[in-house]
Motif scaffolding. Structure first.
Motif, PDB file in Angstrom:
ATOM      1  N   ALA A  85       0.952  -1.180   0.042  1.00  0.00           N
ATOM      2  CA  ALA A  85       0.170  -0.046  -0.001  1.00  0.00           C
ATOM      3  C   ALA A  85       1.006   1.295   0.031  1.00  0.00           C
ATOM      4  O   ALA A  85       0.419   2.472  -0.421  1.00  0.00           O
ATOM      5  CB  ALA A  85      -1.018   0.088   1.226  1.00  0.00           C
ATOM      6  N   SER A  86       2.061   1.213   0.463  1.00  0.00           N
ATOM      7  CA  SER A  86       2.956   2.355   0.688  1.00  0.00           C
ATOM      8  C   SER A  86       4.318   1.868   0.838  1.00  0.00           C
ATOM      9  O   SER A  86       4.647   0.863   0.936  1.00  0.00           O
ATOM     10  CB  SER A  86       2.521   3.128   1.828  1.00  0.00           C
ATOM     11  OG  SER A  86       2.683   2.321   3.059  1.00  0.00           O
ATOM     12  N   VAL A  87       5.265   2.845   0.727  1.00  0.00           N
ATOM     13  CA  VAL A  87       6.652   2.551   0.833  1.00  0.00           C
ATOM     14  C   VAL A  87       7.033   3.224   2.242  1.00  0.00           C
ATOM     15  O   VAL A  87       6.586   4.527   2.498  1.00  0.00           O
ATOM     16  CB  VAL A  87       7.619   3.270  -0.323  1.00  0.00           C
ATOM     17  CG1 VAL A  87       9.089   3.083   0.261  1.00  0.00           C
ATOM     18  CG2 VAL A  87       7.532   2.367  -1.504  1.00  0.00           C
ATOM     19  N   ALA A  88       7.708   2.405   3.242  1.00  0.00           N
ATOM     20  CA  ALA A  88       7.971   2.962   4.515  1.00  0.00           C
ATOM     21  C   ALA A  88       9.454   3.583   4.477  1.00  0.00           C
ATOM     22  O   ALA A  88      10.344   2.984   4.010  1.00  0.00           O
ATOM     23  CB  ALA A  88       7.804   2.049   5.465  1.00  0.00           C
ATOM     24  N   LEU A  89       9.603   5.085   4.511  1.00  0.00           N
ATOM     25  CA  LEU A  89      11.177   5.331   4.349  1.00  0.00           C
ATOM     26  C   LEU A  89      11.845   5.469   5.748  1.00  0.00           C
ATOM     27  O   LEU A  89      11.419   5.745   6.826  1.00  0.00           O
ATOM     28  CB  LEU A  89      11.197   6.757   4.092  1.00  0.00           C
ATOM     29  CG  LEU A  89      10.316   7.044   2.787  1.00  0.00           C
ATOM     30  CD1 LEU A  89      10.352   8.510   2.381  1.00  0.00           C
ATOM     31  CD2 LEU A  89      11.032   6.547   1.502  1.00  0.00           C
ATOM     32  N   LEU A  90      13.057   4.749   5.741  1.00  0.00           N
ATOM     33  CA  LEU A  90      13.918   4.593   6.963  1.00  0.00           C
ATOM     34  C   LEU A  90      14.720   5.877   6.989  1.00  0.00           C
ATOM     35  O   LEU A  90      15.105   6.509   5.914  1.00  0.00           O
ATOM     36  CB  LEU A  90      14.856   3.378   6.961  1.00  0.00           C
ATOM     37  CG  LEU A  90      14.134   1.911   6.937  1.00  0.00           C
ATOM     38  CD1 LEU A  90      15.028   0.852   6.704  1.00  0.00           C
ATOM     39  CD2 LEU A  90      13.092   2.057   8.169  1.00  0.00           C
ATOM     40  N   PRO A  91      15.187   6.330   7.993  1.00  0.00           N
ATOM     41  CA  PRO A  91      15.794   7.816   8.236  1.00  0.00           C
ATOM     42  C   PRO A  91      17.206   8.018   7.770  1.00  0.00           C
ATOM     43  O   PRO A  91      17.585   8.834   7.468  1.00  0.00           O
ATOM     44  CB  PRO A  91      15.813   8.101   9.693  1.00  0.00           C
ATOM     45  CG  PRO A  91      15.857   6.559  10.455  1.00  0.00           C
ATOM     46  CD  PRO A  91      14.788   5.762   9.545  1.00  0.00           C
ATOM     47  N   PRO A 136       0.199  -1.481   8.371  1.00  0.00           N
ATOM     48  CA  PRO A 136       0.024  -2.600   7.391  1.00  0.00           C
ATOM     49  C   PRO A 136       0.310  -2.313   6.157  1.00  0.00           C
ATOM     50  O   PRO A 136       0.074  -0.991   5.633  1.00  0.00           O
ATOM     51  CB  PRO A 136      -1.672  -2.762   7.672  1.00  0.00           C
ATOM     52  CG  PRO A 136      -1.904  -1.969   8.911  1.00  0.00           C
ATOM     53  CD  PRO A 136      -0.913  -1.017   8.896  1.00  0.00           C
ATOM     54  N   GLY A 137       0.820  -3.418   5.513  1.00  0.00           N
ATOM     55  CA  GLY A 137       0.636  -3.229   3.823  1.00  0.00           C
ATOM     56  C   GLY A 137       2.090  -2.309   3.410  1.00  0.00           C
ATOM     57  O   GLY A 137       2.202  -1.907   2.174  1.00  0.00           O
ATOM     58  N   ALA A 138       3.013  -2.074   4.461  1.00  0.00           N
ATOM     59  CA  ALA A 138       4.202  -1.350   4.206  1.00  0.00           C
ATOM     60  C   ALA A 138       5.072  -2.089   3.458  1.00  0.00           C
ATOM     61  O   ALA A 138       5.345  -3.225   3.816  1.00  0.00           O
ATOM     62  CB  ALA A 138       4.467  -0.264   5.284  1.00  0.00           C
ATOM     63  N   LEU A 139       5.738  -1.366   2.489  1.00  0.00           N
ATOM     64  CA  LEU A 139       6.991  -1.841   1.913  1.00  0.00           C
ATOM     65  C   LEU A 139       8.358  -1.222   2.463  1.00  0.00           C
ATOM     66  O   LEU A 139       8.338  -0.051   2.210  1.00  0.00           O
ATOM     67  CB  LEU A 139       7.151  -1.690   0.287  1.00  0.00           C
ATOM     68  CG  LEU A 139       8.344  -2.101  -0.069  1.00  0.00           C
ATOM     69  CD1 LEU A 139       8.897  -3.682  -0.302  1.00  0.00           C
ATOM     70  CD2 LEU A 139       8.322  -1.650  -1.886  1.00  0.00           C
TER      71      LEU A 139
END
Length: 435
Positions: A262-268, A295-298
């Motif tokens: 559902a989305s991309v999760a950005l690491l810092p 939920p649904g994060a890449l």
């Protein structure tokens, strides 16, 4: 004095304790433990390891004492030098089997043979000497119980690529108590993945990587296969092209498995942030800072070993439909969690935006300065480069995208299940390393 031990002392006396420890590790199997104990004690004292200092002194005073040998081996394992523990614990096992246990008037008694056997198996496992651990535990089966003893046999059999033995022994174990529920579940998941992956042989890096870690390896190194790399990298000066190729293979895996984040999760960290922005744009997904449990994060990382350890720990338990992607996975010092998808396995990978050594067209080394551009600009650079795979040395088996997607589809049923366990061993596929 043994030549290797003499060299280790010389290195220590010259002010090179790291070199002395490397030499001592190399010499350990060929020396009585009491002979290396004095130098081990000096090195331990310099490092502030009082327990190992005490154990080394006790062993030097009583070279054939089962308790002293055991204590020295135990302290070596605790301090991360299991190579020194192995010969001490082998000798302790021999002594403990030849003499009946007895309790001292003062202090504790001699360790039991089973106690020594298990510590020796752990020391061998720490050194990735899995075949030796299997042989040891089978030879002394009469001393062992199901948990944890025969569990250790199953685990080492898996790491040695002996699936039939692992299945046979695990199937014969009684129900574990609560303390061993998680390890038992980990073995069940590993065996289920093995059934899906069906590793062909000890050169099937993708099959064994999936079996042991649960992660999909999307590329194999096109260099040095015949020289012993078997798909891994030792040292890699990475490139923007490689990052783009990894994202293209990520997209292919998602399509082959029917997964739609559902989305991309950005690491810092800057590298992960840049790679995450590039992934979001390539996949047409929104991007936002990583929040545990989304939920649904890449979740996109360049190298998990360079990420905040507390943040990485949050990734051990998978959120619903969450996928963890890591571009460069270290195979000699595995990250605290195993990624669900890795582009490549390298002992050392220098990111394209980091300073490092590069080579001219003539093969001459040169210093490559750091790329100080922002994450947004680095993402542009990743997406601007063509995603053509490196042709390699011409002596490495081809790794077409169709082979990857077929494999991903085959294992899809057992993929993304359970926790992301750390696997410290390289497993049955051996590769050349340095250092």
């Amino acid at each position: 004095m043994n030549t290797e031990l003499s060299e280790a002392w010389s290195l220590f006396d010259s002010g090179d304790p790291q070199g002395a420890m490397r030499a001592l590790r190399a010499a350990a199997d060929g020396l009585p433990s009491a002979e290396l104990a004095p130098l081990a004690g000096r090195l331990a004292a310099a490092a502030g390891y009082d327990d190992l200092v005490e154990a080394a002194a006790a062993l030097a005073g009583r070279p054939d004492g089962a308790a002293q040998l055991y204590d020295f081996g135990y302290a070596c394992i605790e301090r991360g030098v299991s190579q020194l523990a192995v010969p001490a614990l082998r000798q302790a096992l021999t002594v403990s089997l030849s003499r009946p246990p007895r309790r001292r008037l003062f202090g504790r008694g001699r360790p039991s043979p089973r106690q020594v056997l298990l510590e020796l198996a752990v020391a061998l496992e720490d050194g990735q000497r899995h075949a030796e651990a299997v042989t040891l535990l089978q030879e002394h089966d009469r001393l062992t119980a199901d948990w944890p003893d025969r569990y250790l046999l199953v685990h080492n059999a898996l790491m040695d690529g002996r699936l039939d033995l692992a299945r046979q022994v695990f199937g014969s174990l009684g129900a574990p108590d609560e303390d061993w529920d998680e390890p038992a579940d980990r073995i069940r998941r590993t065996l289920a993945r093995a059934t899906d992956a069906t590793p062909a042989d000890r050169q099937d890096l993708r099959g064994w990587h999936y079996t042991l870690t649960g992660g999909l390896l999307t590329t194999l190194s096109p260099y040095g296969f015949q020289a012993g790399m078997t798909g891994r990298w030792a040292y890699l000066r990475d490139s923007f092209e490689s990052c783009r190729h990894g994202l293209d293979r990520l997209r292919a895996v998602l399509a082959a498995t029917g997964r739609t984040p559902a989305s991309v999760a950005l690491l810092p960290d800057r590298g992960s942030h840049a790679l995450g922005l590039a992934a979001a744009r390539l996949l047409g997904l929104p991007a936002a800072p990583y929040r545990p449990g989304t939920p649904g994060a890449l979740v996109v990382a360049y190298d998990l070993n360079n990420c905040d350890p507390e943040l990485v720990a949050e990734l051990f338990e998978r959120a619903p439909d969450e996928i963890l992607y890591e571009h460069a996975t270290c195979w000699t010092d595995s990250p605290a969690v195993s990624a669900d998808i890795s582009t490549l396995l390298a002992q050392v990978a220098i990111a394209p935006w980091e300073s490092g050594m590069a080579f001219t067209e003539d093969g001459e080394p040169k210093d490559d300065p750091a790329d100080e551009r922002s994450p947004e600009q680095l993402a542009d650079a990743i997406l601007a480069d063509a995603a053509e795979p490196d042709e390699g040395d011409g002596e490495t088996p081809a790794d077409p995208e169709q082979a990857l997607t077929a494999f991903a589809a085959r294992v899809n049923g057992s993929w993304l299940t359970g926790s992301r366990d750390r696997i410290r061993s390289a497993g049955p596929v051996r590769s050349s390393s340095f250092g």
